[in-house]
Write a protein that holds these residues in place. Structure first.
Motif, PDB file in Angstrom:
ATOM      1  N   GLU A 167       4.857   5.420  -3.432  1.00 63.32           N
ATOM      2  CA  GLU A 167       5.696   5.207  -2.061  1.00 63.32           C
ATOM      3  C   GLU A 167       6.061   4.251  -1.309  1.00 63.32           C
ATOM      4  O   GLU A 167       7.008   3.892  -1.073  1.00 63.32           O
TER       5      GLU A 167
ATOM      6  N   TYR B 189      11.513  -0.467   6.801  1.00 59.50           N
ATOM      7  CA  TYR B 189      10.792   0.147   6.336  1.00 59.50           C
ATOM      8  C   TYR B 189      10.173  -0.678   5.196  1.00 59.50           C
ATOM      9  O   TYR B 189       8.833  -0.388   4.567  1.00 59.50           O
TER      10      TYR B 189
ATOM     11  N   HIS C  36       6.465   0.575   6.706  1.00 54.47           N
ATOM     12  CA  HIS C  36       5.890   1.537   5.416  1.00 54.47           C
ATOM     13  C   HIS C  36       5.505   1.640   4.121  1.00 54.47           C
ATOM     14  O   HIS C  36       4.689   1.440   4.309  1.00 54.47           O
ATOM     15  N   GLY C  37       6.449   0.318   4.161  1.00 48.00           N
ATOM     16  CA  GLY C  37       6.471   0.592   2.499  1.00 48.00           C
ATOM     17  C   GLY C  37       4.527  -0.801   2.573  1.00 48.00           C
ATOM     18  O   GLY C  37       4.180  -0.295   1.967  1.00 48.00           O
TER      19      GLY C  37
ATOM     20  N   LYS D 114      14.119   0.596  -0.621  1.00 45.85           N
ATOM     21  CA  LYS D 114      15.228   1.019   0.633  1.00 45.85           C
ATOM     22  C   LYS D 114      14.867  -0.167   1.271  1.00 45.85           C
ATOM     23  O   LYS D 114      16.067  -1.013   1.815  1.00 45.85           O
TER      24      LYS D 114
ATOM     25  N   SER E 193       8.303   3.048  -3.035  1.00 42.97           N
ATOM     26  CA  SER E 193      10.254   3.760  -2.407  1.00 42.97           C
ATOM     27  C   SER E 193      10.558   2.934  -1.326  1.00 42.97           C
ATOM     28  O   SER E 193      11.547   3.105  -1.308  1.00 42.97           O
ATOM     29  N   TYR E 194       9.398   2.474  -0.101  1.00 44.58           N
ATOM     30  CA  TYR E 194       9.959   2.398   1.023  1.00 44.58           C
ATOM     31  C   TYR E 194      10.385   0.043   0.923  1.00 44.58           C
ATOM     32  O   TYR E 194      10.795   0.401   1.191  1.00 44.58           O
TER      33      TYR E 194
ATOM     34  N   CYS F  13      11.002   4.465  15.181  1.00 47.35           N
ATOM     35  CA  CYS F  13      11.969   4.686  14.441  1.00 47.35           C
ATOM     36  C   CYS F  13      12.852   5.850  15.393  1.00 47.35           C
ATOM     37  O   CYS F  13      13.954   6.181  15.369  1.00 47.35           O
TER      38      CYS F  13
END
Length: 488
Positions: free
Chosen positions: A263, A248, A251-252, A270, A266-267, A231
């Motif tokens: 959460e 992303y 992260h998911g 994205k 959310s990723y 990142c």
């Protein structure tokens, strides 16, 4: 009457839609006109590569295609073949990235045809890298690995250190990805480590390392460390960045594994938005599948069903595109083999008479003067065949014993390879019988998956055993265990 805010918004959207591409085109045109006055191959390559990489990261594919087509015209006007090839390869990459695999293969074929007339290791390395990557996204992983190997061969002959580093880094990252898809995580991890030596902070390699630890070692702390490293290197231009989509997604997956499903969603959203905006069709079905699994964990069946329907729809659309590309790729490989075969036939025909005469003369002399030698050679041949059969029988016997998890496996292995266990015990006398048997299975080239199946343990337990063995035997992380045991 329209409000100032509304007018401002309309002006902004008009700028983005019409004026901005026109402005970019004008800037490129001015640069191209200036470049034509004093054409320099090195300057051509340098500027084109920098602009292409910048626009690629931003996901501005429209400007990318326009830029490379303009530079293609300049290269043709100046009869600069290397520049023509570079533009073909760039356009192929852009086309494949947005799912137009047919056009990608078409431009690759044109680049390959031009490459036959020039001697450029860096362009050959790039061509095989792009060809391998394209075969990877359409699911031809064996072919992708073969093409990647050719790219690695040519990149070793690149004299420019910066170019060599740049392409070697990409080839290692691509190879690791293909190996993961081909269910070879240990080999994939080795190439990630090789790439890490070249560029410690590389975005793609750190992202792949994060995914490796999440899926295979289950070290979530290591996953976060590599995600943060990746990142930090993301170029923030205020626009959609193609590199962020994969981050992303990981992260998911991370939040899914730790049980934070909201959460994770959310990723995933994205990542989906990023891939839709950048036309990365290859990743979209998998994201919908992950979203469906997450809704299942949240006990929301209607949303799970909706996501699975989208997954099926996107997967079918992608498979249709891939199938067409696979047929074209296979036809290309067959045509390439036919071309090689025809070239070989011509050479054989040209030299045939001389070779046949030479063989007849040599055969006559050998037959006349070395009959006794031939007899001895036949004896040696029979002995060699007999020895080979005994070795093959012994190897097959060991494999069968290992698959049955037979208690006599290690004893029989020591009879056939008497020095192997002795050398291991010289390194670490505290190794137990189960550890020696485990080493023996790796020596026989069993995969982690096969060892887990035949010894009735989980795949992650095999990975943990390998990790402990490395420590006990002082095997470096960048060296594969099979290679270490084979060298013994």
């Amino acid at each position: 009457m329209s409000s100032p805010q509304y007018l401002s918004s309309r002006v902004y959207h008009s700028y983005n839609r019409f004026l901005k591409p026109l402005l970019i085109c004008m800037i490129f045109s001015v640069g191209l006109v200036y470049g034509q006055r004093s054409f320099s191959p090195n300057r051509f390559d340098s500027i084109l590569l920098k602009k292409t990489e910048s626009l690629r990261i931003q996901g501005d594919y429209e400007s990318l295609v326009r830029l490379n087509k303009d530079y293609l015209n300049i290269a043709k006007e100046n009869k600069y073949k290397e520049g023509i090839i570079l533009c073909y390869l760039n356009i192929s990459n852009i086309s494949s990235t947005i799912g137009n695999y047919r056009r990608g293969l078409s431009y690759l074929s044109m680049a390959e045809k031009e490459l036959k007339t020039v001697n450029s290791p860096v362009l050959k390395a790039r061509m095989y890298q792009e060809h391998g990557q394209l075969n990877g996204v359409i699911g031809l992983y064996k072919s992708a690995l073969s093409l990647n190997s050719k790219g690695l061969y040519y990149v070793k002959n690149v004299s420019d250190k910066d170019q060599k580093k740049f392409y070697l880094h990409k080839l290692y990252a691509n190879r690791a990805n293909f190996l993961y898809k081909d269910n070879q995580p240990d080999s994939a991890y080795y190439y990630l480590q090789q790439g890490k030596k070249i560029d410690v902070q590389g975005v793609s390699l750190n992202a792949l390392l994060a995914r490796h630890h999440l899926r295979y070692t289950k070290r979530k702390d290591s996953t976060l460390i590599y995600l943060n490293k990746a990142c930090k290197r993301i170029v923030n231009t205020g626009k959609v960045n193609v590199q962020t989509g994969f981050l992303y997604l990981i992260h998911g997956d991370y939040y899914f594994e730790v049980g934070d499903y909201k959460e994770a969603l959310s990723y995933y959203d994205k990542a989906l938005d990023n891939y839709n905006k950048t036309n990365r069709l290859y990743y979209i079905p998998g994201i919908y599948e992950s979203i469906a699994k997450t809704y299942r964990m949240l006990n929301e069946p209607e949303k799970e069903k909706e996501a699975m329907e989208k997954y099926t729809e996107e997967k079918t659309a992608l498979e249709n595109i891939q199938s067409e590309a696979i047929n074209i790729s296979i036809d290309h490989m067959l045509a390439e083999k036919d071309e090689e075969s025809n070239g070989l036939q011509k050479k054989l025909y040209f030299y045939g008479s001389a070779v046949v005469i030479a063989i007849i003369v040599i055969f006559f002399l050998v037959y006349r003067h070395n009959r006794s030698l031939r007899q001895r050679q036949n004896e040696f041949k029979y002995e060699a065949i007999s020895l080979k059969n005994r070795i093959n029988d012994s190897f097959d016997e060991l494999v069968t014993l290992a698959k049955k998890n037979d208690s006599t496996f290690l004893t029989r292995f020591q009879e056939i390879y008497p020095d192997f266990c002795t050398k291991l015990l010289d390194i670490n006398p505290k190794l137990g019988a189960s550890e020696l048997a485990f080493c023996a299975m790796i020596k026989l080239n069993f995969t982690s998956k096969e060892i887990a199946e035949y010894t009735f343990i989980q795949h992650k337990s095999v990975q943990q055993k390998k990790h402990r063995l490395r420590k006990k035997l002082n095997v470096p992380t960048e060296q594969e265990l099979f290679i270490f045991f084979d060298s013994l």
